[in-house]
Design a protein around this motif. Structure first.
Motif, PDB file in Angstrom:
ATOM      1  N   LEU A 375       0.504  -0.954  14.421  1.00  8.38           N
ATOM      2  CA  LEU A 375      -0.559  -0.813  13.421  1.00  8.38           C
ATOM      3  C   LEU A 375      -0.582  -2.000  12.465  1.00  8.38           C
ATOM      4  O   LEU A 375      -1.658  -2.425  12.005  1.00  8.38           O
ATOM      5  CB  LEU A 375      -0.360   0.484  12.629  1.00  8.38           C
ATOM      6  N   TRP A 376       0.578  -2.545  12.152  1.00  5.47           N
ATOM      7  CA  TRP A 376       0.662  -3.672  11.218  1.00  5.47           C
ATOM      8  C   TRP A 376       0.272  -4.992  11.888  1.00  5.47           C
ATOM      9  O   TRP A 376      -0.617  -5.703  11.418  1.00  5.47           O
ATOM     10  CB  TRP A 376       2.079  -3.747  10.647  1.00  5.47           C
ATOM     11  N   ILE A 377       0.930  -5.323  13.008  1.00  6.79           N
ATOM     12  CA  ILE A 377       0.791  -6.641  13.610  1.00  6.79           C
ATOM     13  C   ILE A 377      -0.451  -6.765  14.488  1.00  6.79           C
ATOM     14  O   ILE A 377      -1.149  -7.780  14.452  1.00  6.79           O
ATOM     15  CB  ILE A 377       2.052  -7.004  14.419  1.00  6.79           C
ATOM     16  N   TYR A 378      -0.757  -5.739  15.267  1.00  9.45           N
ATOM     17  CA  TYR A 378      -1.829  -5.843  16.262  1.00  9.45           C
ATOM     18  C   TYR A 378      -3.134  -5.193  15.809  1.00  9.45           C
ATOM     19  O   TYR A 378      -4.202  -5.802  15.905  1.00  9.45           O
ATOM     20  CB  TYR A 378      -1.375  -5.236  17.594  1.00  9.45           C
ATOM     21  N   ALA A 379      -3.057  -3.956  15.314  1.00  2.06           N
ATOM     22  CA  ALA A 379      -4.291  -3.259  14.921  1.00  2.06           C
ATOM     23  C   ALA A 379      -4.802  -3.722  13.565  1.00  2.06           C
ATOM     24  O   ALA A 379      -6.005  -3.649  13.295  1.00  2.06           O
ATOM     25  CB  ALA A 379      -4.038  -1.748  14.909  1.00  2.06           C
ATOM     26  N   GLY A 380      -3.884  -4.165  12.694  1.00  3.28           N
ATOM     27  CA  GLY A 380      -4.291  -4.620  11.369  1.00  3.28           C
ATOM     28  C   GLY A 380      -4.706  -3.501  10.434  1.00  3.28           C
ATOM     29  O   GLY A 380      -5.288  -3.755   9.370  1.00  3.28           O
ATOM     30  N   SER A 381      -4.400  -2.275  10.795  1.00  2.00           N
ATOM     31  CA  SER A 381      -4.781  -1.129   9.960  1.00  2.00           C
ATOM     32  C   SER A 381      -3.642  -0.671   9.048  1.00  2.00           C
ATOM     33  O   SER A 381      -3.765   0.328   8.351  1.00  2.00           O
ATOM     34  CB  SER A 381      -5.231   0.037  10.850  1.00  2.00           C
ATOM     35  N   ALA A 382      -2.520  -1.376   9.073  1.00  3.48           N
ATOM     36  CA  ALA A 382      -1.396  -1.079   8.178  1.00  3.48           C
ATOM     37  C   ALA A 382      -0.851  -2.417   7.671  1.00  3.48           C
ATOM     38  O   ALA A 382      -1.351  -3.484   8.031  1.00  3.48           O
ATOM     39  CB  ALA A 382      -0.321  -0.287   8.910  1.00  3.48           C
ATOM     40  N   ASN A 383       0.155  -2.345   6.823  1.00  5.69           N
ATOM     41  CA  ASN A 383       0.771  -3.582   6.333  1.00  5.69           C
ATOM     42  C   ASN A 383       2.289  -3.447   6.346  1.00  5.69           C
ATOM     43  O   ASN A 383       2.834  -2.442   6.819  1.00  5.69           O
ATOM     44  CB  ASN A 383       0.256  -3.936   4.937  1.00  5.69           C
ATOM     45  N   SER A 384       2.979  -4.453   5.806  1.00  2.00           N
ATOM     46  CA  SER A 384       4.439  -4.467   5.861  1.00  2.00           C
ATOM     47  C   SER A 384       5.064  -3.310   5.106  1.00  2.00           C
ATOM     48  O   SER A 384       6.190  -2.898   5.416  1.00  2.00           O
ATOM     49  CB  SER A 384       4.964  -5.795   5.298  1.00  2.00           C
ATOM     50  N   ASN A 385       4.347  -2.757   4.113  1.00  4.33           N
ATOM     51  CA  ASN A 385       4.885  -1.618   3.357  1.00  4.33           C
ATOM     52  C   ASN A 385       5.151  -0.413   4.255  1.00  4.33           C
ATOM     53  O   ASN A 385       6.122   0.305   4.065  1.00  4.33           O
ATOM     54  CB  ASN A 385       3.909  -1.211   2.238  1.00  4.33           C
ATOM     55  N   PHE A 386       4.263  -0.203   5.218  1.00  6.88           N
ATOM     56  CA  PHE A 386       4.418   0.928   6.130  1.00  6.88           C
ATOM     57  C   PHE A 386       5.692   0.767   6.961  1.00  6.88           C
ATOM     58  O   PHE A 386       6.473   1.705   7.118  1.00  6.88           O
ATOM     59  CB  PHE A 386       3.195   1.018   7.068  1.00  6.88           C
ATOM     60  N   TYR A 387       5.880  -0.442   7.500  1.00  7.81           N
ATOM     61  CA  TYR A 387       7.051  -0.673   8.354  1.00  7.81           C
ATOM     62  C   TYR A 387       8.336  -0.608   7.539  1.00  7.81           C
ATOM     63  O   TYR A 387       9.344  -0.040   7.993  1.00  7.81           O
ATOM     64  CB  TYR A 387       6.933  -2.031   9.052  1.00  7.81           C
ATOM     65  N   TYR A 388       8.317  -1.182   6.343  1.00 11.30           N
ATOM     66  CA  TYR A 388       9.526  -1.139   5.516  1.00 11.30           C
ATOM     67  C   TYR A 388       9.831   0.283   5.052  1.00 11.30           C
ATOM     68  O   TYR A 388      11.005   0.645   4.897  1.00 11.30           O
ATOM     69  CB  TYR A 388       9.383  -2.067   4.304  1.00 11.30           C
ATOM     70  N   ALA A 389       8.803   1.089   4.849  1.00 12.39           N
ATOM     71  CA  ALA A 389       9.024   2.485   4.442  1.00 12.39           C
ATOM     72  C   ALA A 389       9.798   3.238   5.522  1.00 12.39           C
ATOM     73  O   ALA A 389      10.737   3.993   5.219  1.00 12.39           O
ATOM     74  CB  ALA A 389       7.685   3.169   4.168  1.00 12.39           C
ATOM     75  N   ILE A 390       9.443   3.009   6.781  1.00  5.56           N
ATOM     76  CA  ILE A 390      10.149   3.710   7.862  1.00  5.56           C
ATOM     77  C   ILE A 390      11.550   3.128   8.037  1.00  5.56           C
ATOM     78  O   ILE A 390      12.503   3.836   8.420  1.00  5.56           O
ATOM     79  CB  ILE A 390       9.335   3.644   9.178  1.00  5.56           C
ATOM     80  N   THR A 391      11.703   1.835   7.712  1.00  4.06           N
ATOM     81  CA  THR A 391      13.034   1.217   7.729  1.00  4.06           C
ATOM     82  C   THR A 391      13.936   1.843   6.668  1.00  4.06           C
ATOM     83  O   THR A 391      15.107   2.156   6.932  1.00  4.06           O
ATOM     84  CB  THR A 391      12.916  -0.296   7.480  1.00  4.06           C
ATOM     85  N   LEU A 392      13.402   2.028   5.462  1.00  8.87           N
ATOM     86  CA  LEU A 392      14.166   2.671   4.390  1.00  8.87           C
ATOM     87  C   LEU A 392      14.561   4.096   4.778  1.00  8.87           C
ATOM     88  O   LEU A 392      15.695   4.525   4.529  1.00  8.87           O
ATOM     89  CB  LEU A 392      13.338   2.706   3.105  1.00  8.87           C
ATOM     90  N   LEU A 393      13.629   4.817   5.392  1.00 11.55           N
ATOM     91  CA  LEU A 393      13.918   6.191   5.788  1.00 11.55           C
ATOM     92  C   LEU A 393      14.998   6.232   6.867  1.00 11.55           C
ATOM     93  O   LEU A 393      15.893   7.089   6.845  1.00 11.55           O
ATOM     94  CB  LEU A 393      12.640   6.871   6.292  1.00 11.55           C
ATOM     95  N   PHE A 394      14.934   5.277   7.804  1.00 10.03           N
ATOM     96  CA  PHE A 394      15.942   5.203   8.869  1.00 10.03           C
ATOM     97  C   PHE A 394      17.322   4.941   8.286  1.00 10.03           C
ATOM     98  O   PHE A 394      18.312   5.585   8.667  1.00 10.03           O
ATOM     99  CB  PHE A 394      15.560   4.089   9.852  1.00 10.03           C
ATOM    100  N   ASN A 395      17.415   4.018   7.332  1.00 11.92           N
ATOM    101  CA  ASN A 395      18.698   3.725   6.703  1.00 11.92           C
ATOM    102  C   ASN A 395      19.169   4.861   5.806  1.00 11.92           C
ATOM    103  O   ASN A 395      20.373   5.134   5.714  1.00 11.92           O
ATOM    104  CB  ASN A 395      18.605   2.418   5.911  1.00 11.92           C
ATOM    105  N   PHE A 396      18.220   5.538   5.165  1.00  6.77           N
ATOM    106  CA  PHE A 396      18.580   6.729   4.391  1.00  6.77           C
ATOM    107  C   PHE A 396      19.183   7.793   5.301  1.00  6.77           C
ATOM    108  O   PHE A 396      20.193   8.429   4.956  1.00  6.77           O
ATOM    109  CB  PHE A 396      17.340   7.280   3.681  1.00  6.77           C
ATOM    110  N   GLY A 397      18.602   7.973   6.479  1.00  6.85           N
ATOM    111  CA  GLY A 397      19.143   8.936   7.440  1.00  6.85           C
ATOM    112  C   GLY A 397      20.541   8.574   7.882  1.00  6.85           C
ATOM    113  O   GLY A 397      21.424   9.437   8.000  1.00  6.85           O
ATOM    114  N   GLN A 398      20.789   7.272   8.110  1.00  6.45           N
ATOM    115  CA  GLN A 398      22.134   6.831   8.496  1.00  6.45           C
ATOM    116  C   GLN A 398      23.148   7.081   7.378  1.00  6.45           C
ATOM    117  O   GLN A 398      24.267   7.551   7.635  1.00  6.45           O
ATOM    118  CB  GLN A 398      22.110   5.342   8.834  1.00  6.45           C
TER     119      GLN A 398
END
Length: 435
Positions: A375-398
């Motif tokens: 969605l961020w790189i190809y579709a252009g309908s999201a931005n880096s905030n979306f990807y970093y948010a899921i990164t933060l959640l993944f690290n929070f889970g760890q």
């Protein structure tokens, strides 16, 4: 157990061989969750091309692996797929033998404690039986070889797999009681990525415990062995670094490898915590926050070593998990290594508080990584905030997973000492709180 392990290795190699020959291999090798600027195969190929031309592979800003790694692939580049599959097999077998040795030690200590009547009568149900422990080494090997994170890392030809093999061999030699091989392999692991330096403390604590040397700063025996093990470790590190200089003819690799790890100049997105934060950072604050972020990996070593000085193997697990969460360029291959240890702590499941939530978070994040990237790189309908948010959640889970196992381990040890059903002074049921 040799037959099931052999079958497991055959299945794991088959899966990897099929994926290597599929159209997915190139796609996987491009995934930012699987490879990083440190361990991407394309960068190794670029480094090899420069080396073949007689140019230092560190003359540009492409190659950031160690000299020994590039010279390994200089001779085996045509068999790279086999090298990575062998590395995964070595890691799995080393973990299998390590946990097998650890379980024997645990059962022996448990037997002596039972014979000396050290356990309260109401906590006998917490003790581990030989039947329960029999299949744990095989489960550990299975958790590593069949983990999708490990498979993806191998198919992408990420050099993280080779680093995992070194760390697994270090753990095996440590648990077998070989201080010499342990020190050499720890030096090699540190040479590869600096962060395994934090494994020095649990290894030292294990050898001290094995030799019945108390952790007492006033005892000469403590300092004698500590200096001996430190000499093996530092001496091996100096020899390996000197060999790198001999092969390369310069010290260019030090800023290109270790300076790159510490200064984090490449902000390519990954599953770590650094890239987005420093992309938004004002330049004059950068040095301060790099120190703050990097110190996380090393900061927890001393308090954890004090708290878990009687349990060095669990401390190794904790330190590997902390490295994979807080290092500057993590990949899913780093996560796979510490997750392989989870079956070894299956006796802690009854004390885990958030395992269902954590499992759902990690599975959801793993599925959403490629979706949000697209969605961020190809579709252009999201931005880096979306990807970093899921990164933060993944690290929070760890972090939640590791802290939950830490709590469960300490709680079980407390029950083994004070009994399973704790009472307050007024006779009401007590609740344990981890502070």
């Amino acid at each position: 157990m040799a037959a099931p392990l052999t079958l497991l290795l055959i299945v794991a190699v088959t899966i990897r061989a099929v994926l290597f020959r599929s159209s997915l291999a190139e796609l996987i090798s491009e995934r930012v969750e699987v490879v990083s600027p440190l361990n991407a195969w394309k960068r190794v190929v670029e480094g090899l091309a420069l080396l073949d031309l007689g140019v230092s592979p560190y003359s540009g800003d492409v190659f950031h692996e160690t000299p020994l790694m590039i010279y390994l692939f200089h001779f085996t580049v045509d068999y790279a797929e086999i090298v990575f599959m062998i590395a995964d097999g070595i890691t799995a077998v080393a973990l299998y033998l390590s946990i097998q040795t650890y379980n024997k030690n645990v059962f022996r200590k448990q037997k002596y404690a039972l014979e000396s009547d050290r356990y309260p009568a109401d906590c006998l149900e917490l003790l581990r039986s030989p039947k329960e422990m029999f299949y744990i080494p095989l489960k550990v090997a299975m958790f590593y070889l069949l983990n999708p994170f490990t498979i993806l890392s191998c198919v992408a030809k990420s050099t993280c797999g080779l680093n995992n093999a070194i760390i697994a061999l270090f753990i095996f030699c440590t648990l077998k009681g070989s201080a010499l091989l342990s020190g050499i392999l720890l030096a090699l692991a540190t040479y590869q990525s600096i962060y395994p330096l934090t494994l020095f403390a649990p290894a030292l604590l294990f050898f001290l415990q094995r030799l019945y040397i108390p952790v007492n700063l006033r005892r000469s025996s403590f300092w004698c062995f500590t200096l001996q093990y430190a000499f093996i470790y530092v001496g091996s590190l100096v020899v390996i670094t000197g060999l790198s200089f001999f092969l390369l003819g310069s010290w260019d690799f030090i800023p290109s490898v270790y300076g790159f790890i510490f200064s984090v100049p490449d902000l390519t997105p990954n599953i770590g915590l650094f890239w987005y934060f420093f992309a938004e950072m004002f330049e004059h604050f950068r040095l301060f926050f790099i120190c703050v972020f990097q110190i996380n990996v090393f900061f927890y070593t001393i308090p954890l070593s004090i708290k878990l000085k009687e349990h060095p193997v669990f401390l190794i697990f904790m330190q590997i998990a902390i490295i994979s969460i807080f290092k500057s360029y993590p990949t899913v291959g780093d996560v796979a290594l510490y997750m392989a240890f989870l079956p070894a702590w299956s006796h802690l499941y009854r004390f885990l508080r958030n395992i269902f939530l954590v499992s759902c978070v990690l599975l959801a994040c793993s599925a959403l990584f490629p979706v949000l990237w697209h969605l961020w790189i190809y579709a252009g309908s999201a931005n880096s905030n979306f990807y970093y948010a899921i990164t933060l959640l993944f690290n929070f889970g760890q972090i939640l997973l590791v802290s939950d196992y830490f709590y469960a381990y300490l709680r079980r040890e407390h029950h083994l000492t004070h009994g399973l059903y704790l009472k307050k002074k007024d006779g009401t049921e007590a609740t344990l709180v981890l502070k």
